[in-house]
Design a protein around this motif. Structure first.
Motif, mmCIF file in Angstrom:
data_model
loop_
_atom_site.group_PDB
_atom_site.id
_atom_site.type_symbol
_atom_site.label_atom_id
_atom_site.label_comp_id
_atom_site.label_asym_id
_atom_site.label_seq_id
_atom_site.Cartn_x
_atom_site.Cartn_y
_atom_site.Cartn_z
ATOM 1 N N THR A 60 3.176 0.366 -15.875
ATOM 2 C CA THR A 60 1.925 0.644 -15.160
ATOM 3 C C THR A 60 1.985 1.983 -14.425
ATOM 4 O O THR A 60 0.999 2.729 -14.395
ATOM 5 C CB THR A 60 1.595 -0.479 -14.169
ATOM 6 O OG1 THR A 60 2.736 -0.730 -13.329
ATOM 7 C CG2 THR A 60 1.232 -1.759 -14.914
ATOM 8 N N ALA A 61 3.133 2.298 -13.845
ATOM 9 C CA ALA A 61 3.263 3.566 -13.122
ATOM 10 C C ALA A 61 3.092 4.751 -14.068
ATOM 11 O O ALA A 61 2.442 5.752 -13.732
ATOM 12 C CB ALA A 61 4.611 3.642 -12.418
ATOM 13 N N GLU A 81 3.655 12.253 -12.521
ATOM 14 C CA GLU A 81 4.892 12.076 -11.750
ATOM 15 C C GLU A 81 6.112 11.892 -12.637
ATOM 16 O O GLU A 81 7.252 12.003 -12.179
ATOM 17 C CB GLU A 81 4.755 10.888 -10.799
ATOM 18 C CG GLU A 81 3.598 11.016 -9.829
ATOM 19 C CD GLU A 81 4.014 10.876 -8.386
ATOM 20 O OE1 GLU A 81 5.221 10.731 -8.106
ATOM 21 O OE2 GLU A 81 3.113 10.916 -7.527
ATOM 22 N N PHE A 82 5.876 11.599 -13.894
ATOM 23 C CA PHE A 82 6.991 11.369 -14.814
ATOM 24 C C PHE A 82 7.294 12.588 -15.677
ATOM 25 O O PHE A 82 8.144 12.522 -16.564
ATOM 26 C CB PHE A 82 6.704 10.149 -15.696
ATOM 27 C CG PHE A 82 6.790 8.849 -14.957
ATOM 28 C CD1 PHE A 82 7.973 8.123 -14.933
ATOM 29 C CD2 PHE A 82 5.704 8.371 -14.241
ATOM 30 C CE1 PHE A 82 8.063 6.928 -14.228
ATOM 31 C CE2 PHE A 82 5.779 7.176 -13.536
ATOM 32 C CZ PHE A 82 6.955 6.458 -13.527
ATOM 33 N N LYS A 83 6.593 13.708 -15.405
ATOM 34 C CA LYS A 83 6.912 14.938 -16.102
ATOM 35 C C LYS A 83 8.160 15.555 -15.496
ATOM 36 O O LYS A 83 8.430 15.411 -14.304
ATOM 37 C CB LYS A 83 5.733 15.910 -16.020
ATOM 38 C CG LYS A 83 4.528 15.455 -16.847
ATOM 39 C CD LYS A 83 3.412 16.486 -16.806
ATOM 40 C CE LYS A 83 2.255 16.026 -17.680
ATOM 41 N NZ LYS A 83 1.130 17.009 -17.658
ATOM 42 N N ILE A 84 8.916 16.264 -16.316
ATOM 43 C CA ILE A 84 10.192 16.801 -15.857
ATOM 44 C C ILE A 84 9.984 17.786 -14.715
ATOM 45 O O ILE A 84 9.199 18.710 -14.789
ATOM 46 C CB ILE A 84 10.907 17.538 -17.018
ATOM 47 C CG1 ILE A 84 11.248 16.554 -18.133
ATOM 48 C CG2 ILE A 84 12.183 18.213 -16.514
ATOM 49 C CD1 ILE A 84 11.889 17.208 -19.323
ATOM 50 N N ASN A 126 7.106 9.199 -3.616
ATOM 51 C CA ASN A 126 7.417 9.544 -4.999
ATOM 52 C C ASN A 126 7.365 8.266 -5.838
ATOM 53 O O ASN A 126 8.133 7.333 -5.608
ATOM 54 C CB ASN A 126 8.808 10.186 -5.064
ATOM 55 C CG ASN A 126 9.155 10.683 -6.444
ATOM 56 O OD1 ASN A 126 9.012 9.968 -7.428
ATOM 57 N ND2 ASN A 126 9.639 11.913 -6.521
ATOM 58 N N ILE A 127 6.472 8.211 -6.813
ATOM 59 C CA ILE A 127 6.287 7.008 -7.610
ATOM 60 C C ILE A 127 7.524 6.698 -8.449
ATOM 61 O O ILE A 127 7.906 5.534 -8.601
ATOM 62 C CB ILE A 127 5.048 7.145 -8.519
ATOM 63 C CG1 ILE A 127 3.777 7.258 -7.669
ATOM 64 C CG2 ILE A 127 4.944 5.962 -9.475
ATOM 65 C CD1 ILE A 127 3.471 6.035 -6.830
ATOM 66 N N VAL A 128 8.169 7.724 -8.964
ATOM 67 C CA VAL A 128 9.371 7.494 -9.769
ATOM 68 C C VAL A 128 10.469 6.870 -8.922
ATOM 69 O O VAL A 128 11.178 5.961 -9.366
ATOM 70 C CB VAL A 128 9.866 8.803 -10.425
ATOM 71 C CG1 VAL A 128 11.102 8.545 -11.270
ATOM 72 C CG2 VAL A 128 8.770 9.412 -11.295
ATOM 73 N N GLU A 129 10.605 7.335 -7.685
ATOM 74 C CA GLU A 129 11.605 6.746 -6.794
ATOM 75 C C GLU A 129 11.275 5.292 -6.493
ATOM 76 O O GLU A 129 12.175 4.443 -6.408
ATOM 77 C CB GLU A 129 11.694 7.544 -5.491
ATOM 78 C CG GLU A 129 12.343 8.912 -5.647
ATOM 79 C CD GLU A 129 12.461 9.642 -4.322
ATOM 80 O OE1 GLU A 129 11.919 9.135 -3.315
ATOM 81 O OE2 GLU A 129 13.086 10.717 -4.293
ATOM 82 N N VAL A 143 0.855 -1.178 0.000
ATOM 83 C CA VAL A 143 0.000 0.000 0.000
ATOM 84 C C VAL A 143 0.897 1.235 0.000
ATOM 85 O O VAL A 143 1.669 1.458 0.936
ATOM 86 C CB VAL A 143 -0.940 -0.006 1.221
ATOM 87 C CG1 VAL A 143 -1.822 1.240 1.216
ATOM 88 C CG2 VAL A 143 -1.802 -1.276 1.214
ATOM 89 N N ILE A 144 0.778 2.045 -1.038
ATOM 90 C CA ILE A 144 1.677 3.183 -1.245
ATOM 91 C C ILE A 144 1.167 4.412 -0.500
ATOM 92 O O ILE A 144 0.028 4.838 -0.708
ATOM 93 C CB ILE A 144 1.795 3.512 -2.749
ATOM 94 C CG1 ILE A 144 2.252 2.272 -3.530
ATOM 95 C CG2 ILE A 144 2.756 4.674 -2.976
ATOM 96 C CD1 ILE A 144 2.193 2.437 -5.040
ATOM 97 N N PRO A 145 1.980 5.012 0.370
ATOM 98 C CA PRO A 145 1.546 6.209 1.098
ATOM 99 C C PRO A 145 1.378 7.410 0.178
ATOM 100 O O PRO A 145 1.981 7.477 -0.894
ATOM 101 C CB PRO A 145 2.667 6.431 2.114
ATOM 102 C CG PRO A 145 3.833 5.667 1.616
ATOM 103 C CD PRO A 145 3.310 4.551 0.784
#
Length: 427
Positions: free
Chosen positions: A410-411, A418-421, A337-340, A331-333
């Motif tokens: 999937t992320a 979250e993947f934008k610069i 940071n999703i990229v991390e 379970v992601i808080p």
């Protein structure tokens, strides 16, 4: 007792028995002493194997087919098909191998099963060995699981002392082999290599282990949770087992619930329950707002919180781009940071790659480097990222490389923002 270690809230201890009447493998944990065979027998243990001795092998296989049991190690392949394939292969020597390597991040099901109910694993191995007429069986255990190894060895000795092994073959025995604790060693053909005394390198397929497996003999390989379900299926019948679960997801699944919940633990749920109910009832609710879920372990999918109402079902989770896998749910808080997170998982794959094939060896490192550049240098991900992911997944030799890009894919689908610069803090 091991199960007591899961308790985080004594006032909610009843939730630890979440839908106890819909459990199979953990239902009798309160009554079972994992080091006392008689306590297992009192809860119905060994009746499945005893029933096998009085019916034809074809009838046993039919019950397994009716049950709808699928492999619990991740691939979810129909169990009866694998058994038939090994049984029908012409050879005077056949083997059963039970996989308990479990070297992936956030997964503890197999070790908890071996620590709390080792007898069910041994009985399941006996049933499988009886069907295919195996000469020997092996349990491949992560060397860090000292308690699991101790209790499995004790279970083998106690059941063997009752003379049950002789019903399979006069020389039949079950051996425990320790894994070197590398993630790739859990891949079925790499596991065979280790048992044979070689490096943990996956084999080219075909031939498949059902035809050319351990020591080049037909080999039935199953996860220990899969095998532990066989006693229930044989004794109570395939239709009774299939009354648990829904659709193409029959029975129950042991899960490892971790992350932003009040009660991270191992538990058993029936297929078809909503993921949000797992979080609420098994996890005693989240600690606060959540961002999403990592379903299926490191090679699973990362989805947003919008999908917590999804049924815990092979097909429903697959539709999200994820997988049930080994049963891990992270379970992601809300502030993670999703990229991390993806970068951490990709680094895991890069570190655990055996290096035998270029797509995995180079590809996982390349993807890790790309994510580092995004996090540290605000450098865009390459425009041909989809092609890179597809190449790694299609050309890698084994499941490690074939599944490695899934968390990234999937992320990016569920968390595109979250993947934008932007300027990230260094990992």
């Amino acid at each position: 007792r091991q199960r007591q270690m899961c308790i985080r809230d004594r006032n909610n201890i009843e939730n630890l028995n979440f839908k106890k009447d819909r459990k199979i493998l953990m239902k009798d944990n309160d009554l079972l002493d994992p080091e006392d065979l008689e306590s297992y027998i009192k809860t119905g243990g060994l009746k499945g194997f005893e029933k096998c001795l009085n019916i034809k092998e074809e009838e046993i296989i039919k019950e397994i087919e009716l049950s709808g049991l699928r492999g619990r190690g991740g691939a979810a392949f129909p169990t009866y098909k694998k058994i038939i394939a090994v049984k029908n292969t012409d050879s005077d020597i056949k083997y059963v191998v039970a996989n308990l390597e479990e070297g992936e991040v956030g997964s503890f099901n197999n070790h908890i099963l071996a620590e709390s109910n080792p007898f069910s694993i041994i009985e399941g191995i006996l049933i499988a060995s009886y069907i295919i007429k195996a000469k020997r069986a092996y349990i491949f255990v992560n060397h860090k699981g000292s308690l699991a190894i101790k209790r499995l060895a004790n279970s083998i000795n106690l059941i063997k002392s009752k003379g049950l092994f002789s019903y399979i073959d006069r020389e039949f025995d079950i051996e425990i082999r320790r894994s070197p604790s590398s993630y790739i060693a859990g891949e079925e053909s790499a596991m065979l290599e280790v048992i044979e005394g070689k490096k943990a390198f996956p084999r080219n397929k075909p031939p498949y282990p059902v035809n050319v497996g351990l020591f080049k003999k037909p080999t039935l390989i199953n996860n220990v949770e899969t095998l532990a379900n066989l006693p229930f299926i044989i004794y109570y019948g395939g239709k009774e087992y299939a009354s648990f679960g829904i659709n193409n997801s029959k029975g129950t699944k042991m899960i490892s619930l971790t992350g932003f919940v009040n009660n991270p633990c191992v538990n058993e749920v029936e297929f078809g329950v909503k993921i949000i109910d797992i979080i609420r009832e098994v996890g005693f609710n989240s600690k606060g707002d959540i961002k999403g879920l990592l379903i299926g372990g490191p090679s699973g999918g990362i989805v947003s919180k919008d999908f917590t109402e999804t049924l815990y079902d092979y097909d429903e989770i697959y539709k999200l781009g994820a997988m049930v896998g080994s049963g891990a749910i992270y379970v992601i808080p809300y502030n993670q940071n999703i990229v991390e997170l993806v970068r951490y998982l990709m680094k895991f794959f890069a570190d655990e790659s055996c290096g035998q094939c270029i797509p995995c060896r180079v590809g996982t490192v390349k993807l890790t480097s790309m994510l580092d550049n995004l996090l540290i240098n605000s450098q865009e991900l390459p425009s041909n990222l989809d092609e890179i992911n597809e190449f790694i997944m299609k050309v890698s030799l084994c499941g490690l490389g074939q599944a490695a890009p899934i968390p990234l894919i999937t992320a990016m689908k569920y968390f595109p923002e979250e993947f934008k610069i932007k300027q990230y803090d260094k990992c």
